[in-house]
Scaffold this motif. Structure first.
Motif, PDB file in Angstrom:
ATOM      1  N   ASP A   1       0.849  -1.189   0.000  1.00 55.55           N
ATOM      2  CA  ASP A   1       0.000   0.000   0.000  1.00 55.55           C
ATOM      3  C   ASP A   1       0.889   1.246   0.000  1.00 55.55           C
ATOM      4  O   ASP A   1       2.126   1.126   0.018  1.00 55.55           O
ATOM      5  CB  ASP A   1      -1.017  -0.057   1.148  1.00 55.55           C
ATOM      6  CG  ASP A   1      -0.441   0.238   2.536  1.00 55.55           C
ATOM      7  OD1 ASP A   1       0.714   0.683   2.648  1.00 55.55           O
ATOM      8  OD2 ASP A   1      -1.178   0.013   3.528  1.00 55.55           O
ATOM      9  N   PRO A   2       0.329   2.448  -0.051  1.00 54.21           N
ATOM     10  CA  PRO A   2       1.163   3.646  -0.162  1.00 54.21           C
ATOM     11  C   PRO A   2       2.135   3.880   0.992  1.00 54.21           C
ATOM     12  O   PRO A   2       3.105   4.618   0.835  1.00 54.21           O
ATOM     13  CB  PRO A   2       0.130   4.779  -0.236  1.00 54.21           C
ATOM     14  CG  PRO A   2      -1.082   4.149  -0.817  1.00 54.21           C
ATOM     15  CD  PRO A   2      -1.105   2.762  -0.238  1.00 54.21           C
ATOM     16  N   ASP A   3       1.887   3.257   2.144  1.00 55.51           N
ATOM     17  CA  ASP A   3       2.800   3.384   3.282  1.00 55.51           C
ATOM     18  C   ASP A   3       3.922   2.354   3.244  1.00 55.51           C
ATOM     19  O   ASP A   3       4.784   2.338   4.131  1.00 55.51           O
ATOM     20  CB  ASP A   3       2.034   3.226   4.602  1.00 55.51           C
ATOM     21  CG  ASP A   3       1.268   4.478   4.991  1.00 55.51           C
ATOM     22  OD1 ASP A   3       1.462   5.523   4.344  1.00 55.51           O
ATOM     23  OD2 ASP A   3       0.481   4.407   5.949  1.00 55.51           O
ATOM     24  N   GLY A   4       3.906   1.439   2.270  1.00 56.32           N
ATOM     25  CA  GLY A   4       4.900   0.374   2.226  1.00 56.32           C
ATOM     26  C   GLY A   4       4.495  -0.847   3.015  1.00 56.32           C
ATOM     27  O   GLY A   4       5.298  -1.755   3.225  1.00 56.32           O
TER      28      GLY A   4
ATOM     29  N   ASP B   1       0.189   9.893   6.598  1.00 52.90           N
ATOM     30  CA  ASP B   1      -0.691  10.541   5.624  1.00 52.90           C
ATOM     31  C   ASP B   1      -1.986   9.746   5.533  1.00 52.90           C
ATOM     32  O   ASP B   1      -2.243   9.032   4.556  1.00 52.90           O
ATOM     33  CB  ASP B   1      -0.010  10.615   4.250  1.00 52.90           C
ATOM     34  CG  ASP B   1      -0.739  11.531   3.277  1.00 52.90           C
ATOM     35  OD1 ASP B   1      -1.910  11.870   3.547  1.00 52.90           O
ATOM     36  OD2 ASP B   1      -0.141  11.892   2.242  1.00 52.90           O
ATOM     37  N   PRO B   2      -2.833   9.832   6.565  1.00 50.01           N
ATOM     38  CA  PRO B   2      -4.036   8.994   6.596  1.00 50.01           C
ATOM     39  C   PRO B   2      -5.029   9.304   5.485  1.00 50.01           C
ATOM     40  O   PRO B   2      -5.766   8.413   5.064  1.00 50.01           O
ATOM     41  CB  PRO B   2      -4.624   9.271   7.987  1.00 50.01           C
ATOM     42  CG  PRO B   2      -4.057  10.584   8.396  1.00 50.01           C
ATOM     43  CD  PRO B   2      -2.696  10.660   7.778  1.00 50.01           C
ATOM     44  N   GLU B   3      -5.066  10.562   5.004  1.00 46.39           N
ATOM     45  CA  GLU B   3      -5.986  10.892   3.917  1.00 46.39           C
ATOM     46  C   GLU B   3      -5.612  10.136   2.637  1.00 46.39           C
ATOM     47  O   GLU B   3      -6.473   9.570   1.953  1.00 46.39           O
ATOM     48  CB  GLU B   3      -5.997  12.402   3.651  1.00 46.39           C
ATOM     49  CG  GLU B   3      -6.684  13.213   4.725  1.00 46.39           C
ATOM     50  CD  GLU B   3      -5.826  13.418   5.975  1.00 46.39           C
ATOM     51  OE1 GLU B   3      -6.386  13.737   7.033  1.00 46.39           O
ATOM     52  OE2 GLU B   3      -4.586  13.248   5.885  1.00 46.39           O
ATOM     53  N   ARG B   4      -4.323  10.108   2.333  1.00 45.65           N
ATOM     54  CA  ARG B   4      -3.868   9.382   1.146  1.00 45.65           C
ATOM     55  C   ARG B   4      -4.170   7.896   1.289  1.00 45.65           C
ATOM     56  O   ARG B   4      -4.646   7.253   0.339  1.00 45.65           O
ATOM     57  CB  ARG B   4      -2.369   9.597   0.933  1.00 45.65           C
ATOM     58  CG  ARG B   4      -1.823   8.832  -0.277  1.00 45.65           C
ATOM     59  CD  ARG B   4      -0.334   9.040  -0.469  1.00 45.65           C
ATOM     60  NE  ARG B   4       0.460   8.422   0.593  1.00 45.65           N
ATOM     61  CZ  ARG B   4       1.755   8.125   0.475  1.00 45.65           C
ATOM     62  NH1 ARG B   4       2.407   8.404  -0.642  1.00 45.65           N
ATOM     63  NH2 ARG B   4       2.408   7.578   1.483  1.00 45.65           N
TER      64      ARG B   4
END
Length: 320
Positions: free
Chosen positions: A121-124, A160-163
């Motif tokens: 996911d975007p956080d890795g 970055d919880p919105e992303r």
């Protein structure tokens, strides 16, 4: 138009439920004993340095996997898919969106098998999606039997919880249920659902990527309180609770496992009429938001910081 109405939506909804949470820990023996004895799960498979734990009331092959490693981290979070066809459709969709994929869809070499794949996911964070996993023989949890029925939900920390919220909504078809916010700090947590249950996944604002908490459903309030008492008598550190949240209307008792991961006993999570539901916003500075009963200590900065957990050691640099 408010903030909820500006969030992305998706008509492609391949995810059905949360399957399991996988943790890596340095003290494997201590962690294994905790989940098998104190927490009330059943060890169903394992090998040198790895163990799989099921809930007696759940058809899932396992809901927690622990693995021995020099460094502590959340290895992955796994979700069920509606069908192999949905898995096959999801894989190229993610690829076209630039998501970093981990192999092609195929047979899974874990208890129960199944068909799926993994991606970042975007956080890795590693995410697994699977279908056709063989169900486990399970049973009804009896009255006053204080062991988990199933894995209720998982909450992660993100810078970055919105992303991250938009990623899970756009690509995996999750729906935003409710938001916790503070007038001084903005939005603090997004509750996401993939079924009529209020949430199976949530994203908290934190200083780094990590597990916020994993929550385990009990049969009812009586069993929830008895499980809370058993954990206390075993010397497990209670960090917050017992109480009852407003968002989700569920009970909570938060503990630390031997490596400082927050684990929760809960019950009575709200079931929604999805066609009629509108996402709500709940102010964390209102005592009722955190605990409708008023039995838990007020949420403090020190409790919140403990749920930040230690930073996860990521497998790769987070994808762009």
């Amino acid at each position: 138009m408010d903030r909820q109405e500006r969030t992305v939506t998706s008509t492609f909804q391949p995810i059905t439920h949360l399957r399991h949470v996988d943790l890596a820990v340095p003290d494997f023996a201590r962690q294994r004993a905790f989940y098998g004895t104190t927490w009330g799960l059943t060890e169903v498979a394992g090998d040198s340095g790895i163990a799989f734990f099921a809930a007696e009331g759940s058809p899932e092959q396992y809901i927690v996997r622990i693995r021995e490693d020099e460094r502590k981290r959340m290895d992955l979070v796994a979700f069920g898919a509606v069908s192999p066809a949905a898995v096959d459709e999801l894989h190229p969709r993610l690829g076209r969106a630039g998501v970093r994929l981990i192999g092609e869809p195929g047979a899974l070499d874990t208890p129960g098998g199944g068909y799926g794949f993994r991606f970042f996911d975007p956080d890795g964070r590693v995410v697994e999606v699977s279908a056709d996993v063989e169900t486990r023989a399970h049973r009804r949890i009896e009255e006053r039997e204080a062991i988990p029925v199933r894995l209720s939900h998982c909450v992660v920390n993100s810078q970055d919880p919105e992303r991250l919220r938009d990623f899970y909504v756009r690509h995996l078809g999750f729906r935003l249920t409710d938001t916790l916010y503070s007038a001084h700090m903005g939005d603090l947590m997004y509750f996401l659902r993939c079924s009529p249950l209020h949430h199976s996944f949530a994203i908290a604002r934190g200083p780094h990527v990590s597990l916020h908490h994993a929550s385990f459903e009990m049969r009812g309030v009586e069993e929830y309180m008895r499980g809370t008492g058993r954990a206390l008598r075993a010397g497990t550190r209670l960090t917050w609770g017992p109480g009852r949240h407003l968002a989700g209307d569920n009970t909570f008792s938060y503990f630390h496992d031997p490596h400082g991961n927050t684990v929760e006993y809960t019950t009575e999570l709200a079931v929604l009429e999805e066609d009629l539901w509108h996402p709500g916003r709940h102010d964390v500075d209102d005592p009722i938001t955190q605990d409708q009963w008023g039995t838990a200590d007020p949420m403090s900065e020190s409790v919140a910081k403990e749920q930040f957990n230690d930073p996860d050691v990521l497998f790769v640099a987070p994808p762009v």
